[in-house]
Design a protein around this motif. Sequence first.
Motif, PDB file in Angstrom:
ATOM      1  N   MET A 188       0.817  -1.188   0.000  1.00 53.08           N
ATOM      2  CA  MET A 188       0.000   0.000   0.000  1.00 53.08           C
ATOM      3  C   MET A 188       0.865   1.257   0.000  1.00 53.08           C
ATOM      4  SD  MET A 188      -3.174   0.793   2.337  1.00 53.08           S
ATOM      5  CE  MET A 188      -3.407   2.352   3.071  1.00 53.08           C
ATOM      6  N   ALA A 189       1.992   1.236   0.633  1.00 52.92           N
ATOM      7  CA  ALA A 189       2.824   2.433   0.711  1.00 52.92           C
ATOM      8  C   ALA A 189       3.280   2.896  -0.668  1.00 52.92           C
ATOM      9  CB  ALA A 189       4.030   2.184   1.610  1.00 52.92           C
ATOM     10  N   THR A 190       3.542   1.984  -1.570  1.00 53.80           N
ATOM     11  CA  THR A 190       4.024   2.384  -2.885  1.00 53.80           C
ATOM     12  C   THR A 190       2.896   2.838  -3.795  1.00 53.80           C
ATOM     13  OG1 THR A 190       3.896   0.111  -3.681  1.00 53.80           O
ATOM     14  CG2 THR A 190       6.011   0.859  -2.787  1.00 53.80           C
ATOM     15  N   GLY A 191       1.662   2.403  -3.545  1.00 52.61           N
ATOM     16  CA  GLY A 191       0.563   2.749  -4.427  1.00 52.61           C
ATOM     17  C   GLY A 191      -0.327   3.867  -3.911  1.00 52.61           C
ATOM     18  N   TRP A 192      -0.099   4.316  -2.681  1.00 51.99           N
ATOM     19  CA  TRP A 192      -0.984   5.344  -2.118  1.00 51.99           C
ATOM     20  C   TRP A 192      -0.613   6.708  -2.676  1.00 51.99           C
ATOM     21  CZ3 TRP A 192      -5.494   4.786  -0.075  1.00 51.99           C
ATOM     22  CH2 TRP A 192      -6.110   5.866   0.538  1.00 51.99           C
ATOM     23  N   PRO A 193      -1.587   7.535  -2.993  1.00 53.02           N
ATOM     24  CA  PRO A 193      -1.320   8.875  -3.537  1.00 53.02           C
ATOM     25  C   PRO A 193      -0.487   9.741  -2.595  1.00 53.02           C
ATOM     26  CG  PRO A 193      -3.644   8.306  -3.684  1.00 53.02           C
ATOM     27  CD  PRO A 193      -2.999   7.243  -2.865  1.00 53.02           C
ATOM     28  N   GLN A 194       0.145  10.755  -3.145  1.00 50.75           N
ATOM     29  CA  GLN A 194       0.995  11.652  -2.372  1.00 50.75           C
ATOM     30  C   GLN A 194       0.213  12.557  -1.422  1.00 50.75           C
ATOM     31  OE1 GLN A 194       4.397  11.590  -2.382  1.00 50.75           O
ATOM     32  NE2 GLN A 194       4.103   9.762  -3.615  1.00 50.75           N
ATOM     33  N   VAL A 195      -1.049  12.822  -1.700  1.00 47.04           N
ATOM     34  CA  VAL A 195      -1.876  13.649  -0.820  1.00 47.04           C
ATOM     35  C   VAL A 195      -3.042  12.827  -0.308  1.00 47.04           C
ATOM     36  CG1 VAL A 195      -1.268  15.844  -1.909  1.00 47.04           C
ATOM     37  CG2 VAL A 195      -3.226  14.563  -2.743  1.00 47.04           C
ATOM     38  N   GLY A 196      -3.585  13.267   0.802  1.00 46.19           N
ATOM     39  CA  GLY A 196      -4.703  12.548   1.396  1.00 46.19           C
ATOM     40  C   GLY A 196      -4.220  11.645   2.500  1.00 46.19           C
ATOM     41  N   GLY A 197      -4.945  10.585   2.748  1.00 54.62           N
ATOM     42  CA  GLY A 197      -4.564   9.657   3.787  1.00 54.62           C
ATOM     43  C   GLY A 197      -5.682   8.690   4.100  1.00 54.62           C
ATOM     44  N   LEU A 198      -5.331   7.681   4.881  1.00 55.31           N
ATOM     45  CA  LEU A 198      -6.263   6.644   5.307  1.00 55.31           C
ATOM     46  C   LEU A 198      -6.100   6.490   6.809  1.00 55.31           C
ATOM     47  CD1 LEU A 198      -8.202   4.241   4.583  1.00 55.31           C
ATOM     48  CD2 LEU A 198      -6.137   2.861   4.343  1.00 55.31           C
ATOM     49  N   TRP A 199      -7.208   6.555   7.542  1.00 59.80           N
ATOM     50  CA  TRP A 199      -7.175   6.468   8.997  1.00 59.80           C
ATOM     51  C   TRP A 199      -8.115   5.379   9.490  1.00 59.80           C
ATOM     52  CZ3 TRP A 199      -7.300  10.927   6.168  1.00 59.80           C
ATOM     53  CH2 TRP A 199      -6.232  11.798   6.328  1.00 59.80           C
ATOM     54  N   VAL A 200      -7.707   4.716  10.560  1.00 58.54           N
ATOM     55  CA  VAL A 200      -8.539   3.725  11.233  1.00 58.54           C
ATOM     56  C   VAL A 200      -9.477   4.455  12.184  1.00 58.54           C
ATOM     57  CG1 VAL A 200      -8.494   1.840  12.926  1.00 58.54           C
ATOM     58  CG2 VAL A 200      -6.851   1.872  11.050  1.00 58.54           C
ATOM     59  N   VAL A 201     -10.711   3.999  12.267  1.00 61.05           N
ATOM     60  CA  VAL A 201     -11.687   4.537  13.214  1.00 61.05           C
ATOM     61  C   VAL A 201     -11.862   3.498  14.317  1.00 61.05           C
ATOM     62  CG1 VAL A 201     -14.063   5.340  13.534  1.00 61.05           C
ATOM     63  CG2 VAL A 201     -12.860   5.821  11.383  1.00 61.05           C
ATOM     64  N   GLU A 202     -11.659   3.949  15.556  1.00 64.57           N
ATOM     65  CA  GLU A 202     -11.792   3.075  16.721  1.00 64.57           C
ATOM     66  C   GLU A 202     -12.662   3.744  17.766  1.00 64.57           C
ATOM     67  OE1 GLU A 202      -7.715   0.669  17.118  1.00 64.57           O
ATOM     68  OE2 GLU A 202      -7.489   2.797  17.549  1.00 64.57           O
ATOM     69  N   TRP A 203     -13.099   2.957  18.750  1.00 63.26           N
ATOM     70  CA  TRP A 203     -13.803   3.538  19.884  1.00 63.26           C
ATOM     71  C   TRP A 203     -12.887   4.530  20.582  1.00 63.26           C
ATOM     72  CZ3 TRP A 203     -18.758   2.843  19.842  1.00 63.26           C
ATOM     73  CH2 TRP A 203     -19.309   1.640  19.404  1.00 63.26           C
ATOM     74  N   ARG A 204     -13.441   5.583  21.101  1.00 64.71           N
ATOM     75  CA  ARG A 204     -12.657   6.585  21.812  1.00 64.71           C
ATOM     76  C   ARG A 204     -12.184   6.058  23.169  1.00 64.71           C
ATOM     77  NH1 ARG A 204     -12.340  12.207  21.584  1.00 64.71           N
ATOM     78  NH2 ARG A 204     -13.884  12.262  19.934  1.00 64.71           N
ATOM     79  N   ASP A 205     -13.020   5.280  23.857  1.00 65.28           N
ATOM     80  CA  ASP A 205     -12.745   4.897  25.237  1.00 65.28           C
ATOM     81  C   ASP A 205     -12.315   3.439  25.442  1.00 65.28           C
ATOM     82  OD1 ASP A 205     -15.181   3.868  24.501  1.00 65.28           O
ATOM     83  OD2 ASP A 205     -16.223   4.431  26.335  1.00 65.28           O
ATOM     84  N   ARG A 206     -12.188   2.688  24.342  1.00 63.83           N
ATOM     85  CA  ARG A 206     -11.770   1.290  24.475  1.00 63.83           C
ATOM     86  C   ARG A 206     -11.250   0.792  23.135  1.00 63.83           C
ATOM     87  NH1 ARG A 206     -17.229   1.636  24.282  1.00 63.83           N
ATOM     88  NH2 ARG A 206     -18.378   0.321  22.843  1.00 63.83           N
ATOM     89  N   PRO A 207     -10.464  -0.279  23.153  1.00 64.28           N
ATOM     90  CA  PRO A 207      -9.970  -0.818  21.879  1.00 64.28           C
ATOM     91  C   PRO A 207     -11.125  -1.363  21.033  1.00 64.28           C
ATOM     92  CG  PRO A 207      -8.816  -1.801  23.756  1.00 64.28           C
ATOM     93  CD  PRO A 207      -9.961  -1.006  24.301  1.00 64.28           C
ATOM     94  N   GLY A 208     -10.938  -1.339  19.744  1.00 57.97           N
ATOM     95  CA  GLY A 208     -11.931  -1.939  18.867  1.00 57.97           C
ATOM     96  C   GLY A 208     -12.029  -1.224  17.532  1.00 57.97           C
ATOM     97  N   PHE A 209     -11.698  -1.929  16.472  1.00 58.53           N
ATOM     98  CA  PHE A 209     -11.777  -1.409  15.107  1.00 58.53           C
ATOM     99  C   PHE A 209     -13.238  -1.207  14.724  1.00 58.53           C
ATOM    100  CE2 PHE A 209     -12.285  -2.243  10.559  1.00 58.53           C
ATOM    101  CZ  PHE A 209     -11.394  -1.335  10.014  1.00 58.53           C
ATOM    102  N   LEU A 210     -13.565  -0.018  14.231  1.00 61.49           N
ATOM    103  CA  LEU A 210     -14.921   0.291  13.785  1.00 61.49           C
ATOM    104  C   LEU A 210     -15.008   0.513  12.284  1.00 61.49           C
ATOM    105  CD1 LEU A 210     -16.013   2.750  16.602  1.00 61.49           C
ATOM    106  CD2 LEU A 210     -16.604   0.336  16.348  1.00 61.49           C
ATOM    107  N   GLY A 211     -13.864   0.800  11.638  1.00 65.52           N
ATOM    108  CA  GLY A 211     -13.874   1.052  10.208  1.00 65.52           C
ATOM    109  C   GLY A 211     -12.710   1.929   9.814  1.00 65.52           C
ATOM    110  N   TRP A 212     -12.901   2.666   8.714  1.00 61.96           N
ATOM    111  CA  TRP A 212     -11.846   3.549   8.223  1.00 61.96           C
ATOM    112  C   TRP A 212     -12.479   4.809   7.623  1.00 61.96           C
ATOM    113  CZ3 TRP A 212     -12.339   4.811   3.152  1.00 61.96           C
ATOM    114  CH2 TRP A 212     -12.997   3.914   2.309  1.00 61.96           C
ATOM    115  N   CYS A 213     -11.666   5.836   7.509  1.00 66.12           N
ATOM    116  CA  CYS A 213     -12.042   7.043   6.782  1.00 66.12           C
ATOM    117  C   CYS A 213     -10.816   7.506   6.002  1.00 66.12           C
ATOM    118  CB  CYS A 213     -12.571   8.130   7.707  1.00 66.12           C
ATOM    119  SG  CYS A 213     -11.445   8.648   8.987  1.00 66.12           S
TER     120      CYS A 213
END
Length: 122
Positions: free
Chosen positions: A1-26
């Motif tokens: 993914m590092a070689t194919g991702w565009p130079q601008v923008g980004g990808l972030w993981v969405v997690e619970w604020r108060d506890r561990p747990g993957f909720l998705g991405w933005c």
Amino acid sequence: MATGWPQVGGLWVVEWRDRPGFLGWCALFPFDNNDQLEMGYRLLPQAWGQGIATEAGQAILNYGFSRLELDTVIAVTHPNNGRSQNVLKKLGFCATGAVTYHGQSVVSFLLTRTNFETLTIA
């Protein structure tokens, strides 16, 4: 993914604020091979209806307009995805009409820096 991702923008993981747990991405990523960036998000069903998409969207829009100094951000939804369209409207996006995107009919939305700053200040 590092070689194919565009130079601008980004990808972030969405997690619970108060506890561990993957909720998705933005993300912010190039829209249809042009100079504009698209905001996108995918959340697991247990995250729906809790304001998480709105909070994640606000965070990446802050990043896009403040750090990347974007003038506009685009988003698209399926025509029947009213919940996602409501999230975009809460964030200040305005519907611009139906378009074909990756072979599917979608509703396009646009958010300008001016509209975003007006909502953020209010």
